[in-house]
Motif scaffolding. Structure first.
Motif, PDB file in Angstrom:
ATOM      1  N   ARG A 156      22.869  38.003 -54.830  1.00 43.10           N
ATOM      2  CA  ARG A 156      22.508  37.168 -56.600  1.00 43.10           C
ATOM      3  C   ARG A 156      24.046  37.082 -56.752  1.00 43.10           C
ATOM      4  NH1 ARG A 156      17.461  40.671 -59.301  1.00 43.10           N
ATOM      5  NH2 ARG A 156      16.161  39.987 -57.820  1.00 43.10           N
ATOM      6  N   LEU A 187      17.628  38.281 -49.726  1.00 37.94           N
ATOM      7  CA  LEU A 187      16.659  38.262 -50.867  1.00 37.94           C
ATOM      8  C   LEU A 187      15.478  37.192 -50.685  1.00 37.94           C
ATOM      9  CD1 LEU A 187      19.742  36.791 -53.855  1.00 37.94           C
ATOM     10  CD2 LEU A 187      18.593  39.473 -52.948  1.00 37.94           C
ATOM     11  N   ALA A 195      12.652  37.952 -53.376  1.00 41.20           N
ATOM     12  CA  ALA A 195      12.328  37.176 -54.531  1.00 41.20           C
ATOM     13  C   ALA A 195      13.514  37.235 -55.499  1.00 41.20           C
ATOM     14  CB  ALA A 195      11.437  38.956 -55.046  1.00 41.20           C
ATOM     15  N   LYS A 235      16.801  34.036 -54.064  1.00 42.72           N
ATOM     16  CA  LYS A 235      15.378  34.081 -53.433  1.00 42.72           C
ATOM     17  C   LYS A 235      15.990  33.495 -52.238  1.00 42.72           C
ATOM     18  CE  LYS A 235      10.545  33.371 -52.239  1.00 42.72           C
ATOM     19  NZ  LYS A 235       9.605  32.522 -52.606  1.00 42.72           N
TER      20      LYS A 235
END
Length: 693
Positions: free
Chosen positions: A529, A593, A595, A599
Motif C-alpha cells: 500500500r 493486494l 482489497a 487493490k
C-alpha cells in the motif's frame, strides 16, 4: 541283682579304659611317626592327599617342616597347585609359603579336616576356557593329563568328584588374583589381596571376607555360602554377598552355584558417579549428561544370571533425578547387548540440551569432542554451525533394543508430552522409532537414525501434525517469527564429523501446510500500500489464513518453488532458496493486494542476507506499463505531501493558498520553489525505492 549290675558297669568302664588307651597309643605312634618321617616324605604325603581330594598336583618346594604345636600340620616354602589340564597359563596357585593345620583324628579316619591354612604372597589364576569351563572346577584328572603348571599324572579313584574336606580358617596375605576369560580375551587382576575363609563343614556354610586393589581402586567383599558342597557341585544354594568396587556398592541376597555358574536373587546397587567403578574395570568413565547418571546411579530389583546373561525383573533404575521402572536382559558374551523396557513419569533430559560446560549440563550423547569449548547453543551460533568434531564412539560400545515410555520429557528449553519410543542400536547404528510423541502442542511420528559404522551419518523421516511452529523453529534454527500450527513431513539425510559438515551435506524432501497465523516482523500489506520496504521489524506482521508448499534439499540448500500464502487482504506466491548449511536467505515473495487501497497491486519482495540479519527489498523492476506509472504517481504524491509539510514547517508557507501574509508575487515564487523541491524529492524517492531499503 545289685552285684550283677556292678559287675556290668565295671566291664563297661574297663572297656572304655582300653579304648582310651588304644587311642592314646595310636596318637602317640602317629606323632612319633610324624616326627621321625623325613621332611620330603611328609611333603609327599601332603601332596598325595591333596591330589586325591582335588585331582590337582601340588608341588612343595624348599624346606618342609612338621608342626606339632599349637596344632598338627606342616609349614612349607614355595608351593604351587596345578591348573586345569586344558590351561596353558601356568599354575592355578603359587605362594611364597604355606602353613596347613589338620585334625589328626579325622586324618586317621580317612577324612581331611583342615583346621587352618595360611598362605603368604599367593598368586591365584582363575580362568574361563573357550568352552566356558572354569579352572576352579576341581575334579580328578585322567591318566596322562598334565595341563600347564604340572597337572597330575596319576589316575585317582574318583573322576570329576571332589573329596570332602573342612576348613576352620584359611588366611591369605599380600596375594593377587588374575581372572582371564578366554572367550573374550578380557583379563583383570586384583592385587594387595587379604582374605579370610572359613568352612567348618564341607556340606555346611562357608564365609569369605576379602579386600584388594585393582587399577588403584579399592575392592572389598563379604559373602556367606549356606551349603558349600552343593554350591560347588549340583545346584544353587542360599548366598548373601556385599561388595564394594571403587566406591560402588552391590548387595545380593539370593541363590547361586558354580557348576554351572548361575545366580538369582534380590540386588541393590549404589553406583554413585561410577568414576571409581569404571577405573576399577579399566575403562574411561563416559561423560554422561545430567539426568542420565552423571552424579548418581542406583539399581534395585530381582536379578538372574546364567550363561553370560543377566536378567532384571521388577527393576528400579535411578539416574540422578530420573526414576525408571521396568525389566532388562543383558548379554555379556562378546559385545554387551541389552534389551529393556522402561517406564517413567517425568523424564528430565535437560542435561542433553544445556550448553557444553554449563553448570547443569553434561554434553550430548553424540557430542563435540574435547578441545573446541565453543559453547554454541544447539551446535549453532550467529556466525554458523559448530565445526567441533563430533565424538560418536559411544554408538559402538553396546548393542541395544530399548522401549521407553514417559508421561512427560523435559528438555530444558521445552517439554514433550506423552512419549513412546524404541531405540535399536546394532553395530554402531542407532535407530529411534517414534511410536508416540506429543511435542510442540502437536504429535510427531517417524524414524531417526545415527550411523557411526563408517564416519557419521544422520537421517530423519518424520511427520508432524498440528505442530506449533514458533517453539519448534526456535529450537531448530533460532527463528521465532512464525506463529501458527501446521502439518509437515521431512525425509532428510546428512553426513560428516562436525555439525557444520552435516548441515551442509543434507539432502532430502519435505512438505508443509500451515494453518491460520501471523508472520511477525514483516507487513506485506503495508509494503504494498505504501510502496515502502521499511514495513519490517518490531510491531510489523502479516496475518494469513494458510501457507502451503513442498521443498527439496540439495547439499544443505532448501529449495522451494511453490509456496502459497492466502490472507484476507492479500495472496502471495513464493520461491527461492534457504541455506541450511550456510544459514543464508535468497527468497522471493510476490504478494498481491486483494482489497482496499491499491487493490490488485503486486510487487515482489526479495528476502536476502543471513538468518541472523535478513534484508528486505521491493523488486520495482518487476513492474511494467501502467503498473510502473501508477507506482510512480503514488511516489510523486507521497513526495509532494512530504515537501509541502516540510516547507510549511520550516518556512511557515502554506502552499495551498491559506497564507494571506504573502503577496501574489511572493506566493507565485514560493510555488515555483516548492515545485522544484517537489520534483527533486520525487526523483530521490523513486531512486530510493528502486534501489533498495
Amino acid at each position: 541283682m545289685a552285684r550283677k549290675k556292678a559287675k556290668k558297669k565295671f566291664r563297661i568302664l574297663r572297656f572304655l579304659t582300653k579304648v582310651v588307651v588304644a587311642v592314646l597309643v595310636l596318637i602317640g605312634i602317629a606323632l612319633v611317626g610324624l616326627v621321625l618321617l623325613p621332611a620330603d616324605k611328609i611333603a609327599g604325603i601332603a601332596a598325595a592327599r591333596f591330589e586325591a581330594a582335588t585331582g590337582r598336583a601340588m608341588v612343595l618346594e624348599g624346606e618342609v617342616r612338621p608342626s606339632l604345636y599349637p596344632q598338627l600340620g606342616v609349614k612349607t616354602g614355595r608351593v604351587s597347585i596345578a591348573n586345569a589340564d586344558w590351561s596353558e597359563a601356568g599354575p592355578l596357585l603359587q605362594a611364597d609359603s604355606l602353613a596347613v593345620g589338620v585334625d589328626l583324628a579325622a586324618l586317621i579316619a580317612g577324612d581331611i579336616r583342615i583346621t587352618e591354612v595360611q598362605a603368604v604372597g599367593p598368586k591365584i589364576l582363575l580362568e574361563i576356557g573357550a568352552d566356558g569351563r572354569g579352572n576352579w572346577e576341581f575334579g580328578a584328572a585322567k591318566a596322562g593329563g598334565g595341563g600347564g603348571g604340572g597337572g597330575s599324572g596319576a589316575a585317582p579313584a574318583e573322576d570329576a568328584v571332589m573329596r570332602e574336606f573342612s576348613l576352620d580358617r584359611a588366611e591369605i596375605t599380600g596375594g593377587a588374583i588374575t581372572f582371564v576369560d578366554h572367550r573374550t580375551g578380557a583379563a583383570r587382576t586384583l592385587s594387595a589381596l587379604d582374605a579370610v575363609v572359613t568352612l567348618p563343614d564341607f556340606a555346611g556354610a562357608a564365609t569369605i571376607s576379602a579386600s584388594a586393589e585393582t587399577n588403584a581402586q579399592g575392592v572389598a567383599l563379604q559373602a556367606t555360602i549356606a551349603e558349600f558342597a552343593a554350591f560347588l557341585g549340583d545346584g544353587a544354594v542360599p548366598v548373601v554377598l556385599a561388595a564394594d568396587i571403587g566406591g560402588a556398592k552391590l548387595d545380593f541376597d539370593g541363590r547361586a552355584g558354580l557348576a554351572p555358574l548361575a545366580a538369582t536373587g534380590a540386588v541393590e546397587a549404589e553406583l554413585g558417579d561410577m568414576a571409581g567403578l569404571f577405573a576399577a574395570l579399566g575403562l574411561a568413565r563416559p561423560e554422561l549428561p545430567a539426568g542420565l547418571g552423571r552424579n548418581d546411579a542406583r539399581l534395585s530389583g530381582d536379578v538372574t544370571y546364567a550363561e553370560d546373561r543377566v536378567s532384571l525383573r521388577g527393576g528400579t533404575l535411578q539416574l540422578d533425578q530420573n526414576r525408571l521402572v521396568g525389566s532388562a536382559d543383558l548379554t555379556l558374551a562378546g559385545k554387551p547387548s541389552v534389551v529393556a523396557k522402561l517406564q517413567t513419569g517425568v523424564l528430565d533430559l535437560s542435561g542433553l540440551t544445556s550448553e557444553r560446560g554449563g553448570g547443569g549440563g553434561g554434553g550430548d550423547v553424540i557430542r563435540p569432542a574435547d578441545g573446541d569449548g565453543s559453547g554454541k547453543r544447539n551446535g549453532r551460533s550467529g556466525t554458523g554451525w559448530s565445526k567441533a568434531p563430533i565424538d560418536a564412539s559411544a554408538l559402538g560400545l553396546v548393542d541395544a533394543d530399548l522401549l521407553i515410555e514417559a508421561d512427560k520429557v523435559a528438555l530444558g528449553t521445552t517439554d514433550l508430552g506423552r512419549t513412546n519410543i524404541t531405540l535399536r542400536l546394532a553395530d554402531a547404528r542407532a535407530e529411534v522409532d517414534i511410536r508416540e510423541l506429543n511435542a510442540f502442542e502437536g504429535a510427531v511420528s517417524g524414524t531417526l537414525v545415527a550411523n557411526g559404522r563408517s564416519g557419521l551419518s544422520v537421517s530423519a523421516d518424520l511427520a508432524g501434525r498440528a505442530i506449533a511452529l514458533k517453539p519448534l523453529l526456535s529450537q531448530i534454527a533460532g527463528y521465532e517469527r512464525l506463529i501458527a500450527a501446521g502439518d509437515m513431513t521431512i525425509d532428510v539425510l546428512g553426513s560428516g564429523t562436525t555439525m557444520d559438515a552435516i548441515m551442509n551435506s543434507l539432502n532430502g524432501t519435505g512438505s508443509f501446510r500451515i494453518g491460520a497465523g501471523e508472520l511477525l516482523g514483516l507487513d506485506l500489506v503495508g509494503m504494498l500500500r505504501n510502496l515502502d520496504a521499511s514495513f519490517v521489524g518490531e510491531g510489523a506482521k502479516t496475518i494469513f489464513e494458510e501457507i502451503t508448499g513442498t521443498f527439496r534439499i540439495i547439499d544443505g540448500v532448501l529449495i522451494n518453488d511453490n509456496l502459497s500464502l492466502i490472507s484476507p487482504l492479500l495472496s502471495a506466491q513464493g520461491k527461492g532458496e534457504i541455506g541450511l548449511g550456510g544459514q543464508t536467505l535468497d527468497y522471493l515473495i510476490t504478494p498481491r493486494l486483494l482489497a482496499g487501497e491499491g487493490k490488485g497491486l503486486s510487487i515482489p519482495l526479495r528476502i536476502s542476507g543471513t538468518w541472523a540479519s535478513p534484508k528486505f527489498q521491493l523488486d520495482m523492476d518487476a513492474l511494467a506499463g501502467d503498473k510502473i506509472d501508477a507506482a510512480r504517481d503514488r511516489i510523486k504524491e507521497k513526495a509532494r505531501e512530504a515537501v509541502e509539510k516540510k516547507v510549511q514547517e520550516e518556512l511557515g508557507i502554506d502552499l495551498g493558498g491559506g497564507d494571506q501574509k504573502l503577496s501574489k508575487k511572493e506566493r507565485r515564487k514560493a510555488r515555483e520553489d516548492a515545485k522544484k523541491a517537489l520534483e527533486e524529492k520525487a526523483r530521490e524517492g523513486l531512486l530510493d525505492l528502486l534501489g533498495g531499503n
